[in-house]
Write a protein that holds these residues in place. Structure first.
Motif, PDB file in Angstrom:
ATOM      1  N   GLN A  45       0.831  -1.200   0.000  1.00  0.00           N
ATOM      2  CA  GLN A  45       0.000   0.000   0.000  1.00  0.00           C
ATOM      3  C   GLN A  45       0.873   1.260   0.000  1.00  0.00           C
ATOM      4  O   GLN A  45       0.599   2.227  -0.706  1.00  0.00           O
ATOM      5  CB  GLN A  45      -0.897  -0.026   1.232  1.00  0.00           C
ATOM      6  CG  GLN A  45      -2.012   0.941   1.233  1.00  0.00           C
ATOM      7  CD  GLN A  45      -3.146   0.522   0.337  1.00  0.00           C
ATOM      8  OE1 GLN A  45      -3.297   1.121  -0.712  1.00  0.00           O
ATOM      9  NE2 GLN A  45      -3.924  -0.454   0.722  1.00  0.00           N
ATOM     10  N   LEU A  46       1.940   1.233   0.784  1.00  0.00           N
ATOM     11  CA  LEU A  46       2.850   2.370   0.862  1.00  0.00           C
ATOM     12  C   LEU A  46       3.564   2.600  -0.467  1.00  0.00           C
ATOM     13  O   LEU A  46       3.657   3.724  -0.949  1.00  0.00           O
ATOM     14  CB  LEU A  46       3.870   2.143   1.988  1.00  0.00           C
ATOM     15  CG  LEU A  46       4.845   3.273   2.276  1.00  0.00           C
ATOM     16  CD1 LEU A  46       4.092   4.497   2.798  1.00  0.00           C
ATOM     17  CD2 LEU A  46       5.880   2.825   3.287  1.00  0.00           C
ATOM     18  N   SER A  49       1.534   4.260  -3.103  1.00  0.00           N
ATOM     19  CA  SER A  49       1.359   5.706  -2.971  1.00  0.00           C
ATOM     20  C   SER A  49       2.534   6.479  -3.577  1.00  0.00           C
ATOM     21  O   SER A  49       2.420   7.679  -3.817  1.00  0.00           O
ATOM     22  CB  SER A  49       1.174   6.093  -1.502  1.00  0.00           C
ATOM     23  OG  SER A  49       2.345   5.836  -0.766  1.00  0.00           O
ATOM     24  N   HIS A  76     -10.417   4.620  -1.846  1.00  0.00           N
ATOM     25  CA  HIS A  76     -10.047   5.631  -0.843  1.00  0.00           C
ATOM     26  C   HIS A  76      -8.705   6.291  -1.198  1.00  0.00           C
ATOM     27  O   HIS A  76      -7.865   6.526  -0.329  1.00  0.00           O
ATOM     28  CB  HIS A  76      -9.977   5.025   0.562  1.00  0.00           C
ATOM     29  CG  HIS A  76     -11.235   4.341   0.972  1.00  0.00           C
ATOM     30  ND1 HIS A  76     -12.329   5.020   1.430  1.00  0.00           N
ATOM     31  CD2 HIS A  76     -11.590   3.035   0.963  1.00  0.00           C
ATOM     32  CE1 HIS A  76     -13.305   4.164   1.710  1.00  0.00           C
ATOM     33  NE2 HIS A  76     -12.885   2.952   1.427  1.00  0.00           N
ATOM     34  N   ASP A  78      -8.045   9.258  -2.001  1.00  0.00           N
ATOM     35  CA  ASP A  78      -7.861  10.626  -1.500  1.00  0.00           C
ATOM     36  C   ASP A  78      -7.451  10.642  -0.029  1.00  0.00           C
ATOM     37  O   ASP A  78      -7.091  11.681   0.502  1.00  0.00           O
ATOM     38  CB  ASP A  78      -9.143  11.436  -1.704  1.00  0.00           C
ATOM     39  CG  ASP A  78      -9.437  11.652  -3.181  1.00  0.00           C
ATOM     40  OD1 ASP A  78      -8.472  11.794  -3.961  1.00  0.00           O
ATOM     41  OD2 ASP A  78     -10.621  11.657  -3.555  1.00  0.00           O
ATOM     42  N   ASP A  79      -7.514   9.472   0.658  1.00  0.00           N
ATOM     43  CA  ASP A  79      -7.100   9.375   2.053  1.00  0.00           C
ATOM     44  C   ASP A  79      -5.592   9.162   2.133  1.00  0.00           C
ATOM     45  O   ASP A  79      -4.950   8.781   1.149  1.00  0.00           O
ATOM     46  CB  ASP A  79      -7.793   8.199   2.747  1.00  0.00           C
ATOM     47  CG  ASP A  79      -9.304   8.393   2.849  1.00  0.00           C
ATOM     48  OD1 ASP A  79      -9.745   9.548   2.750  1.00  0.00           O
ATOM     49  OD2 ASP A  79     -10.017   7.391   3.010  1.00  0.00           O
ATOM     50  N   ASN A  80      -5.036   9.381   3.329  1.00  0.00           N
ATOM     51  CA  ASN A  80      -3.613   9.092   3.486  1.00  0.00           C
ATOM     52  C   ASN A  80      -3.411   7.575   3.531  1.00  0.00           C
ATOM     53  O   ASN A  80      -4.364   6.799   3.627  1.00  0.00           O
ATOM     54  CB  ASN A  80      -3.023   9.792   4.722  1.00  0.00           C
ATOM     55  CG  ASN A  80      -3.563   9.238   6.023  1.00  0.00           C
ATOM     56  OD1 ASN A  80      -3.712   8.038   6.192  1.00  0.00           O
ATOM     57  ND2 ASN A  80      -3.838  10.127   6.960  1.00  0.00           N
ATOM     58  N   VAL A  81      -2.181   7.140   3.455  1.00  0.00           N
ATOM     59  CA  VAL A  81      -1.876   5.720   3.305  1.00  0.00           C
ATOM     60  C   VAL A  81      -2.345   4.902   4.518  1.00  0.00           C
ATOM     61  O   VAL A  81      -2.774   3.766   4.374  1.00  0.00           O
ATOM     62  CB  VAL A  81      -0.369   5.506   3.010  1.00  0.00           C
ATOM     63  CG1 VAL A  81       0.480   5.825   4.221  1.00  0.00           C
ATOM     64  CG2 VAL A  81      -0.106   4.094   2.531  1.00  0.00           C
ATOM     65  N   PHE A  82      -2.314   5.483   5.706  1.00  0.00           N
ATOM     66  CA  PHE A  82      -2.739   4.748   6.899  1.00  0.00           C
ATOM     67  C   PHE A  82      -4.246   4.520   6.898  1.00  0.00           C
ATOM     68  O   PHE A  82      -4.712   3.419   7.198  1.00  0.00           O
ATOM     69  CB  PHE A  82      -2.297   5.491   8.170  1.00  0.00           C
ATOM     70  CG  PHE A  82      -0.813   5.612   8.285  1.00  0.00           C
ATOM     71  CD1 PHE A  82      -0.036   4.511   8.621  1.00  0.00           C
ATOM     72  CD2 PHE A  82      -0.181   6.815   8.035  1.00  0.00           C
ATOM     73  CE1 PHE A  82       1.336   4.608   8.716  1.00  0.00           C
ATOM     74  CE2 PHE A  82       1.197   6.919   8.126  1.00  0.00           C
ATOM     75  CZ  PHE A  82       1.958   5.813   8.472  1.00  0.00           C
ATOM     76  N   ARG A  84      -6.167   4.577   4.204  1.00  0.00           N
ATOM     77  CA  ARG A  84      -6.443   3.710   3.062  1.00  0.00           C
ATOM     78  C   ARG A  84      -6.172   2.256   3.428  1.00  0.00           C
ATOM     79  O   ARG A  84      -6.961   1.364   3.119  1.00  0.00           O
ATOM     80  CB  ARG A  84      -5.589   4.152   1.869  1.00  0.00           C
ATOM     81  CG  ARG A  84      -5.970   3.468   0.592  1.00  0.00           C
ATOM     82  CD  ARG A  84      -5.347   4.113  -0.621  1.00  0.00           C
ATOM     83  NE  ARG A  84      -3.891   4.092  -0.561  1.00  0.00           N
ATOM     84  CZ  ARG A  84      -3.128   5.144  -0.767  1.00  0.00           C
ATOM     85  NH1 ARG A  84      -3.666   6.311  -1.029  1.00  0.00           N
ATOM     86  NH2 ARG A  84      -1.821   5.042  -0.724  1.00  0.00           N
ATOM     87  N   TYR A  85      -5.070   2.022   4.125  1.00  0.00           N
ATOM     88  CA  TYR A  85      -4.755   0.653   4.549  1.00  0.00           C
ATOM     89  C   TYR A  85      -5.778   0.149   5.561  1.00  0.00           C
ATOM     90  O   TYR A  85      -6.188  -1.011   5.515  1.00  0.00           O
ATOM     91  CB  TYR A  85      -3.342   0.572   5.139  1.00  0.00           C
ATOM     92  CG  TYR A  85      -2.968  -0.833   5.519  1.00  0.00           C
ATOM     93  CD1 TYR A  85      -2.732  -1.787   4.534  1.00  0.00           C
ATOM     94  CD2 TYR A  85      -2.875  -1.216   6.839  1.00  0.00           C
ATOM     95  CE1 TYR A  85      -2.402  -3.096   4.874  1.00  0.00           C
ATOM     96  CE2 TYR A  85      -2.543  -2.512   7.184  1.00  0.00           C
ATOM     97  CZ  TYR A  85      -2.313  -3.444   6.200  1.00  0.00           C
ATOM     98  OH  TYR A  85      -2.002  -4.727   6.534  1.00  0.00           O
TER      99      TYR A  85
END
Length: 186
Positions: A45-46, A49, A76, A78-82, A84-85
């Protein structure tokens, strides 16, 4: 008998069975497995991004803006990686494996694709295991019967070569020689 090692003067040190130790080992291995899955999926996921460009454009390069907006909302993006995960992990825990984006055809659930391919994969796995078992028994009998002679060395060399050869390379060789050159498969 207590769990762990014990010494028998006639036999020497032996290991006794202990169900509690087996359960403890199993729990530790499952815990490590879960940890590895979480770390690998989070790193995936990271890394996603950091991909140049927008993921919705990569997943559906010829899609309309409306379709891309739906993809951004579904994943998701538009959300940050945390966050989104966290959304992905929650969906995964509830059995939602995600969607496959197929360009103009839209999207399909991954679980549908898995359900379609699983019987074929299981059948292929079963046949390959039977073939491997038959070959292993035959090579084992040859090696035992001709211990130390050339058939034993040939069987051992073949076995070590097959173990050292990456499976994807073996797959390409088999496809080429059995299907393309041999014409045995369509």
């Amino acid at each position: 008998a207590p769990c762990g090692r014990r010494s028998d003067p006639a036999v020497g040190p032996t290991r006794t069975s202990c169900p509690a130790a087996a359960v403890k080992t199993l729990v530790a291995k499952v815990g490590r497995l879960i940890l590895v899955v979480v770390v690998v999926t989070f790193l995936t996921q990271l890394l996603a991004s950091f991909v140049p460009g927008s993921l919705d454009e990569i997943l559906a390069p010829f899609a309309t803006n409306q379709t891309r907006a739906e993809i951004r909302r579904d994943l998701h993006l538009d959300d940050n990686v945390f966050l989104r995960y966290g959304h992905w992990l929650d969906d995964f825990a509830h059995g939602d494996l995600g969607r496959i984006y197929q360009g103009a055809q839209g999207s399909a659930p991954v679980s549908t694709q898995v359900k379609q391919g699983l019987p074929i994969s299981l059948e292929l796995m079963g046949w390959s295991q039977l073939l491997a078992l038959a070959l292993a028994i035959a090579l084992g009998v040859v090696s035992a019967y001709a211990a130390g002679r050339w058939p034993d060395r040939l069987a051992s060399g073949f076995s070590f070569t097959m173990l050292a050869l990456p499976s994807f390379a073996l797959a390409f060789l088999l496809i080429y020689y059995v299907s393309v050159r041999g014409g045995l498969l369509p």
